[in-house]
Scaffold this motif. Structure first.
Motif, PDB file in Angstrom:
ATOM      1  N   LEU A   1      60.074  39.522  97.128  1.00 12.38           N
ATOM      2  CA  LEU A   1      59.419  40.843  96.677  1.00 12.38           C
ATOM      3  C   LEU A   1      58.552  41.477  97.611  1.00 12.38           C
ATOM      4  O   LEU A   1      58.767  42.661  98.136  1.00 12.38           O
ATOM      5  CB  LEU A   1      58.745  40.399  95.564  1.00 12.38           C
ATOM      6  CG  LEU A   1      59.346  40.131  94.406  1.00 12.38           C
ATOM      7  CD1 LEU A   1      58.237  39.999  93.048  1.00 12.38           C
ATOM      8  CD2 LEU A   1      60.337  41.089  93.802  1.00 12.38           C
ATOM      9  N   ASP A   2      57.977  40.622  98.804  1.00  5.63           N
ATOM     10  CA  ASP A   2      57.261  41.090  99.869  1.00  5.63           C
ATOM     11  C   ASP A   2      58.192  41.936 100.678  1.00  5.63           C
ATOM     12  O   ASP A   2      58.157  43.060 101.374  1.00  5.63           O
ATOM     13  CB  ASP A   2      56.571  40.503 100.657  1.00  5.63           C
ATOM     14  CG  ASP A   2      55.326  39.784 100.068  1.00  5.63           C
ATOM     15  OD1 ASP A   2      55.084  40.376  99.185  1.00  5.63           O
ATOM     16  OD2 ASP A   2      54.806  38.781 100.417  1.00  5.63           O
ATOM     17  N   SER A   3      59.539  41.276 101.070  1.00  4.37           N
ATOM     18  CA  SER A   3      60.528  42.054 101.874  1.00  4.37           C
ATOM     19  C   SER A   3      61.213  43.390 100.991  1.00  4.37           C
ATOM     20  O   SER A   3      61.357  44.272 102.003  1.00  4.37           O
ATOM     21  CB  SER A   3      61.692  41.071 101.832  1.00  4.37           C
ATOM     22  OG  SER A   3      62.814  41.699 102.784  1.00  4.37           O
ATOM     23  N   ILE A   4      61.453  43.340  99.811  1.00  4.73           N
ATOM     24  CA  ILE A   4      61.535  44.597  99.284  1.00  4.73           C
ATOM     25  C   ILE A   4      60.723  45.662  99.391  1.00  4.73           C
ATOM     26  O   ILE A   4      61.119  46.678  99.714  1.00  4.73           O
ATOM     27  CB  ILE A   4      62.080  44.376  97.760  1.00  4.73           C
ATOM     28  CG1 ILE A   4      63.442  43.214  97.614  1.00  4.73           C
ATOM     29  CG2 ILE A   4      62.347  45.655  97.012  1.00  4.73           C
ATOM     30  CD1 ILE A   4      63.564  42.845  96.053  1.00  4.73           C
ATOM     31  N   ALA A   5      59.417  45.353  98.971  1.00  5.34           N
ATOM     32  CA  ALA A   5      58.252  46.149  99.017  1.00  5.34           C
ATOM     33  C   ALA A   5      58.126  46.593 100.608  1.00  5.34           C
ATOM     34  O   ALA A   5      57.931  48.098 100.716  1.00  5.34           O
ATOM     35  CB  ALA A   5      57.061  45.559  98.943  1.00  5.34           C
TER      36      ALA A   5
END
Length: 297
Positions: free
Chosen positions: A75-79
């Protein structure tokens, strides 16, 4: 993956990080009952319990911890990618969250932000003042500030300030009643002002060094604080000796309101560094902030 799966996983991450349905609901802008329903639905679909609930706390189970370990980086990568897409505009933009001690915020971060931000109105900074050694990844900060370069190997450290020194000081009124200490062991005969760490609650042992000989001296006195400014005020009022950052008392030393002792036992040491995860893809706004804060001797 279905769209509702991503929504449910985001809800689970919020509840696990906040350790509370109430705080997670406030963070996501929804109701507690909605989050509880979502978590029950996710647990039923996976066939395992993800959270342990008590009257006071919510904590991940072993299965929940395993899911968190995979979920956070994804999710950090997506954000990050969404942020980068949003920054294809002409000017750097976005919110940057930083955790730092009060001294670092006052002497390094605020002067830098005061110069930078008027020229970049689309950059927003959230500065959390905290003396704890914060886990910036789990608490979702973009960066933290720490003395020296003793950081985890997966962190990038950028020097943002000069070398620092500690200063042992007391008021003229105090020294009118007590002898001037010439050696660290003589501190045992003095009233000293203690500092208590926010993390763990332990008392700071005064760190002194001369000719490669390092000492950690435990002191005693009538007052204990967890705030440097209050320690300086107590020293000015004659309550005892204090050890503080040199730049906190420069003006008081110059005007004679404080007297410095054991100066030869207070050598310079590495100053503040901004640190952040090495895997982090810096946004335009974050890269700009790092360059603005970077120390140039």
């Amino acid at each position: 993956m279905r769209r509702e799966d991503l929504v449910d996983l985001n809800v689970f991450l919020a509840v696990a990080e906040e350790h509370s349905f109430t705080r997670a609901a406030a963070r996501l802008g929804t109701s507690q009952s909605s989050l509880s329903h979502t978590i029950r639905r996710l647990e039923a679909r996976l066939g395992v319990r993800l959270l342990t609930r008590t009257t006071r706390n919510v904590a991940p189970t072993e299965a929940g911890e395993r899911l968190l370990g995979t979920l956070r980086p994804a999710l950090d990568s997506i954000a990050t990618q969404l942020t980068l897409l949003g920054e294809l505009r002409e000017k750097p933009a976005g919110t940057i969250r930083i955790t730092a001690s009060e001294h670092a915020a006052e002497t390094i971060l605020w002067p830098g932000l005061e110069r930078l931000l008027p020229n970049y109105p689309d950059i927003h900074v959230e500065l959390s003042i905290d003396s704890r050694l914060t886990d910036i990844v789990s608490e979702r900060f973009d960066a933290g500030v720490r003395l020296g370069e003793a950081l985890a190997k997966d962190m990038v450290a950028v020097r943002i300030g000069p070398d620092l020194r500690l200063a042992v000081v007391g008021s003229p009124a105090y020294f009118a009643r007590h002898p001037v200490p010439c050696m660290p062991h003589e501190l045992a005969e003095h009233r000293c002002i203690n500092m208590r760490f926010s993390t763990g609650g332990g008392l700071y042992a005064w760190e002194l060094e001369k000719d490669g000989r390092e000492l950690r001296v435990r002191v005693d006195g009538q007052l204990t604080f967890n705030n440097g400014n209050m320690i300086v005020r107590a020293a000015l009022a004659g309550f005892g000796l204090a050890i503080v950052m040199e730049d906190q008392v420069t003006a008081h030393l110059a005007d004679g309101r404080l007297v410095r002792v054991l100066e030869d036992w207070c050598p310079p040491f590495a100053g503040y560094h901004l640190y952040y995860p090495s895997r982090r893809q810096p946004s335009a706004a974050f890269a700009l902030l790092v360059e603005a804060l970077r120390y140039r001797a």
